[in-house]
Design a protein around this motif. Structure first.
Motif, PDB file in Angstrom:
ATOM      1  N   THR A 117       1.958  -9.074  -2.769  1.00 25.59           N
ATOM      2  CA  THR A 117       1.201  -8.739  -3.983  1.00 25.59           C
ATOM      3  C   THR A 117       0.632 -10.002  -4.612  1.00 25.59           C
ATOM      4  OG1 THR A 117       2.833  -6.983  -4.332  1.00 25.59           O
ATOM      5  CG2 THR A 117       1.284  -7.413  -6.138  1.00 25.59           C
ATOM      6  N   ALA A 120      -2.452 -11.314  -2.974  1.00 32.43           N
ATOM      7  CA  ALA A 120      -3.656 -10.553  -3.372  1.00 32.43           C
ATOM      8  C   ALA A 120      -4.204 -11.091  -4.692  1.00 32.43           C
ATOM      9  CB  ALA A 120      -3.321  -9.069  -3.494  1.00 32.43           C
ATOM     10  N   ILE A 121      -3.292 -11.357  -5.626  1.00 31.50           N
ATOM     11  CA  ILE A 121      -3.696 -11.868  -6.945  1.00 31.50           C
ATOM     12  C   ILE A 121      -4.349 -13.245  -6.811  1.00 31.50           C
ATOM     13  CG2 ILE A 121      -2.764 -12.692  -9.153  1.00 31.50           C
ATOM     14  CD1 ILE A 121      -2.857  -9.593  -8.826  1.00 31.50           C
ATOM     15  N   MET A 124      -7.808 -12.963  -5.375  1.00 31.78           N
ATOM     16  CA  MET A 124      -8.768 -12.571  -6.415  1.00 31.78           C
ATOM     17  C   MET A 124      -9.125 -13.778  -7.292  1.00 31.78           C
ATOM     18  SD  MET A 124      -9.559  -9.451  -5.760  1.00 31.78           S
ATOM     19  CE  MET A 124     -10.323  -8.762  -7.244  1.00 31.78           C
TER      20      MET A 124
ATOM     21  N   LEU B   5       3.326  -3.994   2.332  1.00 37.25           N
ATOM     22  CA  LEU B   5       4.459  -4.071   1.400  1.00 37.25           C
ATOM     23  C   LEU B   5       4.004  -4.728   0.095  1.00 37.25           C
ATOM     24  CD1 LEU B   5       7.078  -5.561   3.912  1.00 37.25           C
ATOM     25  CD2 LEU B   5       6.596  -3.130   3.476  1.00 37.25           C
ATOM     26  N   HIS B   6       4.489  -4.208  -1.027  1.00 33.08           N
ATOM     27  CA  HIS B   6       4.186  -4.835  -2.317  1.00 33.08           C
ATOM     28  C   HIS B   6       5.367  -4.685  -3.267  1.00 33.08           C
ATOM     29  CE1 HIS B   6       0.023  -5.880  -1.629  1.00 33.08           C
ATOM     30  NE2 HIS B   6      -0.285  -4.661  -1.249  1.00 33.08           N
ATOM     31  N   ARG B   7       5.382  -5.560  -4.271  1.00 25.59           N
ATOM     32  CA  ARG B   7       6.398  -5.504  -5.331  1.00 25.59           C
ATOM     33  C   ARG B   7       5.737  -5.834  -6.656  1.00 25.59           C
ATOM     34  NH1 ARG B   7      10.220  -8.705  -8.382  1.00 25.59           N
ATOM     35  NH2 ARG B   7      12.380  -8.003  -8.148  1.00 25.59           N
ATOM     36  N   THR B 117      -4.908  -5.306   0.098  1.00 25.39           N
ATOM     37  CA  THR B 117      -5.345  -5.955  -1.137  1.00 25.39           C
ATOM     38  C   THR B 117      -5.612  -4.915  -2.222  1.00 25.39           C
ATOM     39  OG1 THR B 117      -6.460  -7.564   0.298  1.00 25.39           O
ATOM     40  CG2 THR B 117      -6.946  -7.681  -2.074  1.00 25.39           C
ATOM     41  N   ALA B 120      -2.571  -3.610  -3.921  1.00 22.28           N
ATOM     42  CA  ALA B 120      -2.067  -4.554  -4.936  1.00 22.28           C
ATOM     43  C   ALA B 120      -2.805  -4.362  -6.251  1.00 22.28           C
ATOM     44  CB  ALA B 120      -2.217  -5.995  -4.443  1.00 22.28           C
ATOM     45  N   ILE B 121      -4.116  -4.204  -6.157  1.00 27.17           N
ATOM     46  CA  ILE B 121      -4.943  -4.026  -7.352  1.00 27.17           C
ATOM     47  C   ILE B 121      -4.570  -2.733  -8.075  1.00 27.17           C
ATOM     48  CG2 ILE B 121      -7.335  -3.602  -8.107  1.00 27.17           C
ATOM     49  CD1 ILE B 121      -6.704  -6.545  -7.338  1.00 27.17           C
TER      50      ILE B 121
END
Lengths: 148, 148
Positions: A117, A120-121, A124, B5-7, B117, B120-121
């Motif tokens: 995550t 991704a930030i 951006m 995967l994301h958190r 991506t 995540a957004i």
């Protein structure tokens, strides 16, 4: 093995500008962490990225200007050791597309979810740096969770 | 097989509020797409998510209130078929942590990079919805590339 994958499109006609943001100290400091030391424009060079709580040393292991950059993690958290970060740039219409891969995590641990995550930030932030002249590198980065 | 995967960590003491945002039409419409039809609070139910260019039908295949939600993709792009979306919620200090997994992609195609991506957004939109009362669902979502 597990991988983090991302794709962003940056509205610019200059693939060189994006390549510079990945291979110079000032470029990298503009989107990832303002505490960046080292240029990334020579194979074998080391770039030191520092954040509040720690950081990473990346060894530049591959460059093909202006389309490919590869880093190997030389120092960092245990989970990052032996992982590789791969950048591929290409033009698609009005955009420079960035295909990002953080490869070869041993296990899909919770920290990997966080890093996915957070990448991704930061991607951006890279997009914003090129499109507007201003990114949001650490310490002004967008926080995502209690690990930051 | 490949996984996204994301958190994220949502600053709230109410795990129920986060669970509601994943299992009700109004909740889901508040962060993913405002064109959402169907509740997600019964195993076997179908939720239809529509975006400008297409959409997804999700079959709710698992619920364990308020900590787990599982969706199977019932209709959607070819690459999404036979994939599973897994939500795990847990408290950690002042945060509700969301562990997100989009599992079982056949191949790590470029579209998967994009979806990683974009997830995540949208997760940051979910975080914003709970923390501020306002998310950024499609069509007011943050654009990441030329595929949107």
């Amino acid at each position: 093995m597990a991988d983090i994958l991302h794709r962003i499109g940056i509205k610019t006609s200059s693939i060189d500008d994006v390549y510079q943001a990945l291979t110079t100290e000032s470029g990298l400091a503009g989107w990832w962490t303002n505490n960046t030391q080292g240029e990334g424009n020579q194979v074998g060079s080391i770039i030191k990225f520092r954040f509040g709580a720690g950081g990473f040393d990346m060894k530049v292991s591959g460059l093909n200007k202006p389309t490919h950059v590869v880093w190997e993690v030389a120092e960092g958290p245990e989970e990052w050791m032996d992982t590789t970060i791969n950048w591929e740039l290409k033009q698609d219409g009005d955009y420079i597309i960035v295909l990002f891969k953080h490869l070869n995590w041993k296990e899909p641990v919770e920290f990997m979810h966080h890093c996915s995550t957070k990448w991704a930030i930061f991607l951006m932030s890279l997009k914003s740096l090129i499109e507007t002249g201003k990114g949001t590198p650490d310490p002004v980065d967008v926080k995502i969770d209690n690990w930051n």
